[in-house]
Design a protein around this motif. Structure first.
Motif, PDB file in Angstrom:
ATOM      1  N   UNK A  19       0.825  -1.208   0.000  1.00  0.00           N
ATOM      2  CA  UNK A  19       0.000   0.000   0.000  1.00  0.00           C
ATOM      3  C   UNK A  19       0.866   1.268   0.000  1.00  0.00           C
ATOM      4  N   UNK A  20       0.286   2.411  -0.372  1.00  0.00           N
ATOM      5  CA  UNK A  20       1.048   3.663  -0.398  1.00  0.00           C
ATOM      6  C   UNK A  20       1.713   4.018   0.933  1.00  0.00           C
ATOM      7  N   UNK A  21       1.101   3.667   2.046  1.00  0.00           N
ATOM      8  CA  UNK A  21       1.677   3.977   3.363  1.00  0.00           C
ATOM      9  C   UNK A  21       2.972   3.194   3.622  1.00  0.00           C
ATOM     10  N   UNK A  22       3.256   2.182   2.796  1.00  0.00           N
ATOM     11  CA  UNK A  22       4.429   1.326   2.989  1.00  0.00           C
ATOM     12  C   UNK A  22       5.625   1.760   2.147  1.00  0.00           C
ATOM     13  N   UNK A  23       5.562   2.962   1.535  1.00  0.00           N
ATOM     14  CA  UNK A  23       6.625   3.394   0.617  1.00  0.00           C
ATOM     15  C   UNK A  23       7.745   4.143   1.320  1.00  0.00           C
ATOM     16  N   UNK A  24       8.906   4.138   0.637  1.00  0.00           N
ATOM     17  CA  UNK A  24      10.052   4.927   1.086  1.00  0.00           C
ATOM     18  C   UNK A  24      10.032   6.278   0.364  1.00  0.00           C
ATOM     19  N   UNK A  25      11.089   7.064   0.530  1.00  0.00           N
ATOM     20  CA  UNK A  25      11.148   8.403  -0.075  1.00  0.00           C
ATOM     21  C   UNK A  25      11.158   8.364  -1.604  1.00  0.00           C
ATOM     22  N   UNK A  26      11.512   7.224  -2.195  1.00  0.00           N
ATOM     23  CA  UNK A  26      11.533   7.100  -3.653  1.00  0.00           C
ATOM     24  C   UNK A  26      10.206   6.613  -4.223  1.00  0.00           C
ATOM     25  N   UNK A  27       9.250   6.295  -3.363  1.00  0.00           N
ATOM     26  CA  UNK A  27       7.957   5.824  -3.821  1.00  0.00           C
ATOM     27  C   UNK A  27       7.869   4.319  -4.001  1.00  0.00           C
ATOM     28  N   UNK A  28       8.972   3.605  -3.731  1.00  0.00           N
ATOM     29  CA  UNK A  28       8.965   2.136  -3.759  1.00  0.00           C
ATOM     30  C   UNK A  28       8.597   1.630  -2.369  1.00  0.00           C
ATOM     31  N   UNK A  29       8.228   0.368  -2.308  1.00  0.00           N
ATOM     32  CA  UNK A  29       7.912  -0.211  -0.995  1.00  0.00           C
ATOM     33  C   UNK A  29       9.195  -0.312  -0.172  1.00  0.00           C
ATOM     34  N   UNK A  30       9.117   0.168   1.052  1.00  0.00           N
ATOM     35  CA  UNK A  30      10.234   0.193   1.986  1.00  0.00           C
ATOM     36  C   UNK A  30      10.715  -1.223   2.285  1.00  0.00           C
ATOM     37  N   UNK A  31      12.027  -1.449   2.197  1.00  0.00           N
ATOM     38  CA  UNK A  31      12.600  -2.771   2.459  1.00  0.00           C
ATOM     39  C   UNK A  31      12.289  -3.284   3.851  1.00  0.00           C
ATOM     40  N   UNK A  32      12.206  -2.387   4.816  1.00  0.00           N
ATOM     41  CA  UNK A  32      11.881  -2.789   6.182  1.00  0.00           C
ATOM     42  C   UNK A  32      10.478  -3.356   6.303  1.00  0.00           C
ATOM     43  N   UNK A  33       9.545  -2.807   5.520  1.00  0.00           N
ATOM     44  CA  UNK A  33       8.179  -3.345   5.507  1.00  0.00           C
ATOM     45  C   UNK A  33       8.182  -4.767   4.972  1.00  0.00           C
ATOM     46  N   UNK A  34       8.909  -4.979   3.877  1.00  0.00           N
ATOM     47  CA  UNK A  34       8.978  -6.318   3.283  1.00  0.00           C
ATOM     48  C   UNK A  34       9.653  -7.296   4.237  1.00  0.00           C
ATOM     49  N   UNK A  35      10.748  -6.867   4.870  1.00  0.00           N
ATOM     50  CA  UNK A  35      11.437  -7.707   5.847  1.00  0.00           C
ATOM     51  C   UNK A  35      10.498  -8.083   6.987  1.00  0.00           C
ATOM     52  N   UNK A  36       9.674  -7.145   7.428  1.00  0.00           N
ATOM     53  CA  UNK A  36       8.704  -7.409   8.490  1.00  0.00           C
ATOM     54  C   UNK A  36       7.695  -8.472   8.075  1.00  0.00           C
ATOM     55  N   UNK A  37       7.179  -8.375   6.854  1.00  0.00           N
ATOM     56  CA  UNK A  37       6.222  -9.374   6.370  1.00  0.00           C
ATOM     57  C   UNK A  37       6.871 -10.759   6.315  1.00  0.00           C
TER      58      UNK A  37
END
Length: 137
Positions: A19-37
């Motif tokens: 989701x958009x709330x999971x993005x980093x400053x570049x607009x991609x999904x933040x690696x930390x969010x993916x690592x958490x999942x």
């Protein structure tokens, strides 16, 4: 365990939309969010295998292969690498179905090995039970 580049291996443990709330400053999904999942999915698999509560104690060999984008459907798959007396190492793969390509092809985006320890109700390590008996190594 080498990841096959065209289909997931192991038990499906988590499926979630990025989701958009999971993005980093570049607009991609933040690696930390993916690592958490991945950690959540690995914990589900480890607890099911150990038949107890488990906690993450190590993450190794992480490979961030491709970006994840808003709208991608992320699936986390887990495979047992090894079971010790109190710990279990799990190989975890994160795959995506791109929003524009669904449901044609899954893409491996991240994989790595996570180690979990079986704990008792007081948070102390305990022997992993298998078929009613502790695993001995």
């Amino acid at each position: 365990m080498a990841a096959n580049d065209n289909k997931p291996h192991g038990m499906l443990t988590v499926r979630i939309s990025a989701m958009p709330a999971d993005t980093n400053a570049n607009g991609d999904i933040f690696g930390g969010w993916l690592l958490s999942q991945m950690d959540v999915g690995g914990g589900v698999f480890a607890s099911k295998t150990a038949k107890s509560r488990t906690v993450t104690v190590a993450i190794e060999a992480m490979n961030f292969r491709k970006a994840v984008y808003v709208g991608d459907l992320v699936s986390v798959h887990a495979n047992r690498v090894r079971v010790g007396r109190t710990s279990i190492t799990v190989h975890i793969e994160a795959w995506v179905l791109r929003r524009k390509d669904m449901p044609t092809q899954s893409i491996l985006v991240t994989d790595g090995n996570f180690t979990y320890v079986s704990i008792d109700d007081q948070g102390h390590p305990q022997a992993i039970q298998r078929d009613g008996a502790p695993i001995s190594t």
